[in-house]
Design an enzyme around this catalytic site. Structure first.
Site, PDB file in Angstrom:
ATOM      1  N   GLU A 169     -11.776  -0.661   0.989  1.00 41.34           N
ATOM      2  CA  GLU A 169     -10.631  -1.493   1.341  1.00 41.34           C
ATOM      3  C   GLU A 169     -10.000  -0.969   2.619  1.00 41.34           C
ATOM      4  OE1 GLU A 169      -7.937  -2.433  -1.837  1.00 41.34           O
ATOM      5  OE2 GLU A 169      -9.510  -2.362  -3.333  1.00 41.34           O
TER       6      GLU A 169
ATOM      7  N   HIS B 170       2.611  -6.401   0.908  1.00 44.53           N
ATOM      8  CA  HIS B 170       1.172  -6.672   0.940  1.00 44.53           C
ATOM      9  C   HIS B 170       0.903  -7.776   1.958  1.00 44.53           C
ATOM     10  CE1 HIS B 170      -2.936  -7.551  -0.223  1.00 44.53           C
ATOM     11  NE2 HIS B 170      -2.924  -6.454  -0.961  1.00 44.53           N
TER      12      HIS B 170
ATOM     13  N   ARG C 297      -2.004  -1.334   5.392  1.00 38.23           N
ATOM     14  CA  ARG C 297      -1.293  -2.544   4.973  1.00 38.23           C
ATOM     15  C   ARG C 297      -0.059  -2.865   5.813  1.00 38.23           C
ATOM     16  NH1 ARG C 297      -1.606  -2.021  -1.654  1.00 38.23           N
ATOM     17  NH2 ARG C 297      -3.773  -2.694  -1.809  1.00 38.23           N
TER      18      ARG C 297
ATOM     19  N   HIS D 231       5.207  -5.904  -2.516  1.00 36.45           N
ATOM     20  CA  HIS D 231       4.102  -5.594  -3.415  1.00 36.45           C
ATOM     21  C   HIS D 231       4.288  -4.300  -4.189  1.00 36.45           C
ATOM     22  CE1 HIS D 231       0.090  -5.430  -5.009  1.00 36.45           C
ATOM     23  NE2 HIS D 231      -0.247  -4.368  -4.297  1.00 36.45           N
TER      24      HIS D 231
ATOM     25  N   ARG E 138       1.432   3.123   0.884  1.00 37.28           N
ATOM     26  CA  ARG E 138       0.351   3.450  -0.057  1.00 37.28           C
ATOM     27  C   ARG E 138      -1.013   2.999   0.449  1.00 37.28           C
ATOM     28  NH1 ARG E 138      -2.210   0.639  -4.034  1.00 37.28           N
ATOM     29  NH2 ARG E 138      -0.721  -1.070  -4.140  1.00 37.28           N
TER      30      ARG E 138
END
Length: 389
Positions: free
Chosen positions: A111, A228, A269, A330, A365
């Site tokens: 990811e 997000h 992100r 998120h 994160r």
């Protein structure tokens, strides 16, 4: 109404459930959850769970986590999470959790902001697979009682020692319960219910943080909120449907209104979310486009069946057309300060999962570190309680 137990756990997501599974079987445990057990964000996690593949991967995993967190991470916590990841995965598989395999070997995906594939997954419903299996195990434990539709309203405190919680069933005229416990674990999840646009369940409103502040429990980084980049755009009210970052990890791309790429989709992100906001402003639109044209149809149907079905319900066939996406709140990287054993600044009070802040995530994160971090530090909370008390 007074209730006595050995341990009270507030929350039935992966942090609360894994704590219960790792506590001594001779301890009476009472678990509370604000809604039903299935309405936790742990069930919603799509992408997967990180794991240290081998010793050669350690430096890369550590650096990816630190870099995504803008180097504001607590290094000790990051090291603990990575070093204990393989044991946690073995625990999960022992509880019946199934991860994707090819020819009998575990399959890894990648990811955003990961330098290499190290994420285990179960289709695009990894959180549901893990949480449902843990919940089934907890429900079989004779020493655990779960109370659904029950809200914590306060802590019971004396001389900076937590004596338990005050709670009330979510029905009219329900009596207030004073639940006395030797140890208390707060695992109430995130804060998304306080936002207009969020991927979280609306009842997750940071109760433990608000109540903890009232009693002087130490907090950390309460302004560290993650947006997000890609949730399915909709004008309907309610929770936003997340389009997993692993979709971009497998090759999906972002387009502006002129169908031009405008960002490297695999950046962290916060960087991607900011780029989308700037592009929407420039284009005068409420969304940008996400295209899965570079992903094989069979890969979409096998790896992302839930995303495929949900988009189809909204009128979009992701195998044939772009979908509109927009950033939404998120995840919460801040919360109740805890040490490396998930102990708070108050005696006999622990916190784990998204409601806690052990410093793993820093300011932002890294994708698929949330399930792992919750499980690692929930297990450490249980271990500390067994050792100390």
């Amino acid at each position: 109404m007074k209730v006595q137990t050995d341990v009270v756990i507030v929350g039935t997501g992966v942090a609360g459930l894994f704590s219960a599974l790792n506590l001594s079987s001779d301890r009476n445990i009472l678990m509370l959850t604000k809604e039903d057990c299935e309405s936790s964000d742990s069930f919603l996690a799509q992408g997967g769970i990180c794991v240290l593949r081998d010793e050669k991967d350690y430096d890369s995993f550590f650096e990816d986590t630190m870099k995504a967190g803008h180097y504001e991470n607590r290094k000790e916590s990051v090291e603990i999470m990575i070093r204990e990841s393989q044991n946690v995965i073995q625990d999960l598989m022992g509880y019946g959790v199934e991860f994707e395999k090819e020819n009998g070997a575990l399959t890894y995906t990648r990811e955003g902001a990961h330098s290499k594939p190290r994420i285990l997954y179960h289709k695009d419903i990894t959180g549901k697979e893990i949480t449902s299996k843990l919940l089934a195990k907890v429900r079989k434990l004779p020493n655990v009682k779960i109370m659904e539709y029950t809200t914590m309203t306060d802590l019971l405190v004396e001389d900076n020692r937590c004596l338990g919680v005050v709670a009330k069933e979510n029905k009219k005229d329900a009596p207030e319960m004073q639940i006395y416990a030797e140890n208390t674990i707060l695992a109430t999840g995130g804060i998304g219910g306080n936002y207009q646009h969020s991927t979280n369940f609306p009842h997750l409103t940071g109760d433990a943080i608000r109540i903890g502040q009232k009693h002087g429990v130490k907090m950390e980084h309460l302004d560290y909120v993650q947006i997000h980049p890609t949730t399915l755009y909709s004008e309907k009210p309610g929770r936003r449907f997340l389009i997993s970052e692993s979709v971009r990890g497998e090759g999906a791309v972002l387009y502006n209104k002129n169908m031009e790429r405008f960002v490297n989709e695999l950046l962290p992100r916060d960087v991607v979310a900011n780029a989308i906001h700037e592009q929407m402003k420039k284009d005068g639109t409420n969304y940008v486009w996400l295209s899965m044209e570079h992903i094989d149809r069979e890969e979409i149907l096998n790896h992302f069946p839930n995303i495929y079905e949900r988009c189809l319900e909204e009128g979009y066939d992701v195998t044939k057309e772009c979908i509109p996406v927009v950033p939404a709140q998120h995840y919460f990287m801040g919360g109740i300060w805890v040490d490396s054993d998930s102990k708070t600044s108050m005696d006999h009070l622990f916190a784990a999962g998204e409601t806690s802040c052990n410093g793993v995530h820093g300011k932002n994160r890294l994708a698929s570190n949330s399930l792992l971090e919750s499980l690692v530090f929930a297990k450490r909370a249980a271990k500390k309680i067994k050792e100390q008390y």
